[in-house]
Design a protein around this motif. Structure first.
Motif, mmCIF file in Angstrom:
data_model
loop_
_atom_site.group_PDB
_atom_site.id
_atom_site.type_symbol
_atom_site.label_atom_id
_atom_site.label_comp_id
_atom_site.label_asym_id
_atom_site.label_seq_id
_atom_site.Cartn_x
_atom_site.Cartn_y
_atom_site.Cartn_z
ATOM 1 N N ILE B 19 6.687 13.238 -4.051
ATOM 2 C CA ILE B 19 7.009 12.095 -3.812
ATOM 3 C C ILE B 19 6.048 11.048 -3.590
ATOM 4 C CG2 ILE B 19 8.496 10.765 -2.169
ATOM 5 C CD1 ILE B 19 10.307 13.103 -1.977
ATOM 6 N N LEU B 20 5.016 11.521 -2.598
ATOM 7 C CA LEU B 20 4.088 10.692 -2.320
ATOM 8 C C LEU B 20 3.063 10.478 -3.470
ATOM 9 C CD1 LEU B 20 3.072 11.862 1.265
ATOM 10 C CD2 LEU B 20 4.334 9.896 0.914
ATOM 11 N N HIS B 21 3.076 11.468 -4.160
ATOM 12 C CA HIS B 21 1.978 11.244 -5.637
ATOM 13 C C HIS B 21 2.519 10.054 -6.371
ATOM 14 C CE1 HIS B 21 1.321 11.943 -9.583
ATOM 15 N NE2 HIS B 21 0.033 12.230 -9.280
ATOM 16 N N HIS B 22 3.998 9.643 -6.521
ATOM 17 C CA HIS B 22 4.247 8.585 -7.262
ATOM 18 C C HIS B 22 4.305 7.514 -6.398
ATOM 19 C CE1 HIS B 22 5.801 7.410 -11.080
ATOM 20 N NE2 HIS B 22 6.969 6.885 -10.470
ATOM 21 N N ASP B 23 3.219 6.882 -6.302
ATOM 22 C CA ASP B 23 3.067 5.725 -5.206
ATOM 23 C C ASP B 23 2.967 4.125 -5.948
ATOM 24 O OD1 ASP B 23 0.594 6.151 -6.720
ATOM 25 O OD2 ASP B 23 -0.836 5.315 -5.192
ATOM 26 N N VAL B 24 4.282 3.915 -6.102
ATOM 27 C CA VAL B 24 4.585 2.922 -6.683
ATOM 28 C C VAL B 24 4.254 1.652 -6.052
ATOM 29 C CG1 VAL B 24 6.366 3.225 -8.639
ATOM 30 C CG2 VAL B 24 6.955 3.404 -6.264
ATOM 31 N N TRP B 25 4.404 1.748 -4.672
ATOM 32 C CA TRP B 25 4.096 0.805 -3.834
ATOM 33 C C TRP B 25 2.191 0.369 -3.818
ATOM 34 C CZ3 TRP B 25 5.785 5.492 -2.771
ATOM 35 C CH2 TRP B 25 4.940 6.523 -2.118
ATOM 36 N N ASN B 26 1.442 1.160 -4.376
ATOM 37 C CA ASN B 26 0.219 0.855 -4.766
ATOM 38 C C ASN B 26 -0.119 0.147 -6.057
ATOM 39 O OD1 ASN B 26 -0.818 1.440 -2.158
ATOM 40 N ND2 ASN B 26 -0.920 3.606 -2.653
ATOM 41 N N TRP B 27 1.020 0.275 -6.721
ATOM 42 C CA TRP B 27 0.681 -0.358 -8.351
ATOM 43 C C TRP B 27 -0.096 -1.565 -8.243
ATOM 44 C CZ3 TRP B 27 2.322 4.124 -10.133
ATOM 45 C CH2 TRP B 27 2.085 4.426 -11.493
ATOM 46 N N ASP B 28 0.145 -2.537 -7.520
ATOM 47 C CA ASP B 28 -0.437 -3.810 -7.879
ATOM 48 C C ASP B 28 -1.618 -4.178 -7.008
ATOM 49 O OD1 ASP B 28 1.374 -4.617 -9.697
ATOM 50 O OD2 ASP B 28 2.787 -5.192 -8.027
ATOM 51 N N ASN B 29 -2.075 -3.167 -6.208
ATOM 52 C CA ASN B 29 -3.050 -3.312 -5.108
ATOM 53 C C ASN B 29 -4.446 -2.930 -5.720
ATOM 54 O OD1 ASN B 29 -4.915 -3.136 -2.995
ATOM 55 N ND2 ASN B 29 -3.265 -1.876 -1.489
#
Lengths: 669, 85
Positions: B19-29
């Protein structure tokens, strides 16, 4: 020449290691193929890691992050850290246990027993060998590219068409021969020893390369700052606004250039001398003369409305011509009312032989790169593409593709060469170190490579200030080009040896594995008992290996593919067989017919999608927005489950053999 | 901790890593961490370290039991077979 000498010395040392390990060879086929189950934890870790980290990890990851950015690590490296060790843990240890109990040497022996089917070997053998070939191809192709790039300018007059370096075909051939020799002499023991030595070499030299190059780029922070300034999209997984704006501007300029060139070529526009003079006077961009000569008048023509007479059809034809694409008849009749987008353009094939045009355009600049004023042919091709073709649109990563990339590392469960390595383990405990250290080792190798690839998108030559690697540079050559440009010849030679070590440490296991499979699963299996002596079997294995290597070598002479893309296709094929190995160990209800359905489903779906992607020529191929491997696994799993449930279960004898009610096995069930 | 509990702990940790691997929250960072490291890379490197730690734990609490004497026997058998050959 220094680089060439260092590489030659390294290859000689490797041959020496092969000869040394041959002294430990016990002369039996079991020792040749499995090192008599004597490999301890450290060598097992190094040989498993060295085998899985191939050209894909060094050359491929650097090239791919150069094209796609920092997100490449998440696509395969971190997921491999989870999945590879999971496979070692869940499959490797159990297969090792079954292998030592029932004397298996290859996967097919296990499947024949477990599925009570002799003929499963007949369909699995060509599929497994067929999938190993693209894996071998990655290494053979990359070794040629690396040696050629790093030795550019080593010769004064010979090999001019290969930038005065060792031709890739010759370099690949030498690497194949060296690996063949030490595999032949040392067998599995020699391979494990060479892998251990080479893994240490490429990890140490890789880290040294990273720090030397980052220093040359002004330090870690400066190297990253260059990317933030010039290509911020490469730092993340979505498209950055700054890059998008720049692309729109560049694409507009490129369209103007395309229309101008088309108008001039078709006699629709000719600027007079006065207009030309005015065009050059007004054009202030600091471009080299070869770019100024048509950009200045194109900008002038646009500014003065001289290109407005072109019809939509002519504008479309102009863009196709500028992008070196073939305008098909279909286009001429259908698309006259709509201006093509950049995405539409990409549906048209590129003209054959366009690189030749680049070489002709810069004929006077191309020469021996030992003269700093001369260009290599690779650079000429890259500059031609960057100056003539449409600029690359910034590209983000699709979260769905990112998610479904997770299926790709499952391939480890079905790699035949890893199966063989698993069986070399001295005990189950030998696996522990490999299981724990594998993700960390992957990180140590991939993080520097991905960072280098990202940095190279925006790096400039510290002495001239010119861009170090043009945007359309071949991705496979990014790592050696960076090493050559930013280090001394001595260091570059050492570092190339490190890259070759990584490549060869995979090739050797794969060579040995295909030979073992052929003798065990075909020759011994289908011949009368004791028809061949051990020595004869070893000779047959060697002959088959030479045949497969020769075939791979011939494939490597064709148009190269991106190492990363080809690797992902190869891994996807093995991943599509993962449900079979998992079910054979953990699902009592798996039947012979279910296994056939899984293998056929996996094979056909892989073949169909592989050809649909233009045989890996389209690096962004997907199926309904996800990775093709997703559907391969779905098809093979569904076929396996449905057919197994409607066919007769395996015999009690087989079930009690593979699913015993003992203490040791209860963990798995 | 018995093997069954150990196995459950490892399964939960692996699912958490996935789950943590799919870090969509970092996509735009795009902001670098420590001045040079892209967040997209640093987070995923952390996943690799997390995977190493999880597998270390697995070898301690969920490693399958094998009779290592059997393993020694297997090596001896293999050696003996070679002798016969």
């Amino acid at each position: 020449m220094t680089q060439l000498i260092i590489i030659a010395i390294y290859l000689c040392l490797l041959l020496g290691l092969g000869l040394f390990s041959s002294k430990l060879f016990r002369g039996t086929s079991k020792d040749y193929m499995l090192a008599s189950h004597s490999i301890g934890p450290f060598m097992l870790l190094m040989s498993l890691f060295g085998t899985t980290m191939t050209a894909f990890a060094l050359v491929g990851s650097t090239g791919e992050s150069f094209k796609e950015g920092a997100g490449v690590y998440g696509l395969l490296a971190s997921s491999s850290g989870i999945i590879h060790s999971l496979c070692f843990f869940v499959l490797g240890v159990k297969l090792w246990d079954l292998g030592r109990k029932y004397g298996y040497t290859t996967q097919i022996q296990f499947f024949r027993d477990r599925l009570e089917s002799d003929k499963i070997g007949i369909i699995l053998f060509p599929i497994l060998v067929g999938l190993v070939i693209p894996y071998l191809l990655i290494g053979v192709m990359a070794s040629g590219t690396v040696i050629n790039s790093i030795t550019e300018g080593a010769f004064e007059t010979t090999f001019a068409e290969y930038d005065y370096g060792v031709p890739p075909w010759l370099a690949s051939l030498v690497i194949c021969i060296v690996v063949l020799v030490y595999v032949f002499f040392g067998g599995m023991r020699g391979t494990a020893m060479a892998n251990t030595a080479q893994t240490i070499v490429f990890m140490i030299l890789g880290l040294i390369t990273f720090f030397i190059i980052s220093n040359k780029l002004g330090g870690l922070e400066q190297a990253t700052q260059n990317v933030l300034d010039k290509n911020p999209t490469k730092m993340k997984r979505s498209v950055d606004e700054q890059d998008l704006e720049k692309y729109k501007l560049d694409y507009g300029k490129w369209q103007t250039l395309a229309y101008y060139n088309y108008a001039v070529e078709h006699g629709k526009l000719k600027l007079n001398d006065e207009q030309m003079k005015q065009a050059f006077d007004e054009f202030k961009a600091p471009l080299p003369p070869f770019l100024k000569k048509d950009r200045a008048p194109a900008t002038f023509a646009k500014k003065n409305g001289l290109l407005e007479g072109l019809s939509i059809r002519e504008q479309n034809m102009a863009m196709l011509a500028q992008d070196d694409r073939i305008a098909s008849n279909e286009h001429a009749s259908n698309d006259d009312s709509k201006l093509m987008s950049h995405a539409d353009l990409k549906h048209y094939k590129r003209k054959p032989g366009v690189d030749q045009a680049g070489l002709e355009m810069f004929e006077d600049k191309i020469g021996n790169p030992s003269d700093p004023t001369k260009w290599t042919r690779k650079k000429a091709r890259g500059v031609y593409r960057a100056s003539k073709w449409a600029p690359d649109a910034p590209r983000g990563m699709s979260p769905w593709k990112f998610l479904t990339y997770f299926f790709v590392p499952l391939s480890v469960g079905m790699f035949p060469h890893l199966f063989q390595h698993w069986l070399t383990a001295k005990s189950a405990n030998s696996f522990k170190l490999a299981v724990v250290a594998h993700p960390i080792f992957i990180m140590l190798v991939w993080v520097p490579c991905v960072l280098l690839g990202v940095w190279m998108t925006s790096a400039v030559n510290p002495e001239t200030g010119a861009s170090l690697i043009p945007a359309h540079f071949p991705p496979n050559a990014v790592l050696p080009a960076a090493v050559k440009a930013l280090t001394t010849p001595f260091v570059a030679g050492l570092l190339s040896a490190g890259i070759l070590a990584a490549i060869m440490s995979s090739l050797d296991s794969q060579f040995l594995c295909v030979g073992t499979m052929f003798t065990t699963d075909i020759v011994t299996h289908y011949s009368k008992k004791e028809r061949f002596t051990d020595q004869q079997l070893i000779m047959i294995a060697r002959a088959f290996i030479v045949g497969i290597v020769a075939l791979t070598y011939i494939f490597s002479l064709f148009e190269p593919r991106r190492v990363f893309t080809l690797g992902v296709w190869c891994f996807s094929g093995f991943s599509s067989l993962f449900p079979l190995v998992l079910a054979s160990l953990y699902w009592r209800r798996l039947t012979k017919a279910g296994a056939y359905a899984a293998v056929i489903g996996a094979g056909l779906s892989w073949l169909y999608m592989f050809q649909d992607s233009g045989f890996a020529s389209n690096p962004h191929y997907d199926v309904l927005g996800v990775m093709p491997v997703t559907f391969m696994i779905l098809i093979s799993t569904a076929s396996m489950i449905i057919i197994s449930l409607v066919t007769k279960p395996p015999s009690e004898e087989t079930l009690s053999k593979f699913f015993p009610k003992s203490k040791a096995s209860t963990f798995y069930e | 901790m018995n093997k069954a509990t150990g196995k459950l702990v490892i399964i939960c940790l692996v699912i958490l890593l996935i789950i943590l691997h799919h870090d969509v929250w970092n996509w735009d960072n795009k902001e670098p961490v420590f001045g040079f490291m892209p967040m997209a890379l640093l987070w995923q490197a952390g996943i690799s370290i997390g995977a190493g730690a999880t597998w270390f734990l697995a070898t301690k609490i969920a490693w399958p039991e094998f009779n290592e004497d059997d393993a020694d026997l297997a090596v001896e058998t293999a050696t003996a077979q070679e002798g016969d050959e």
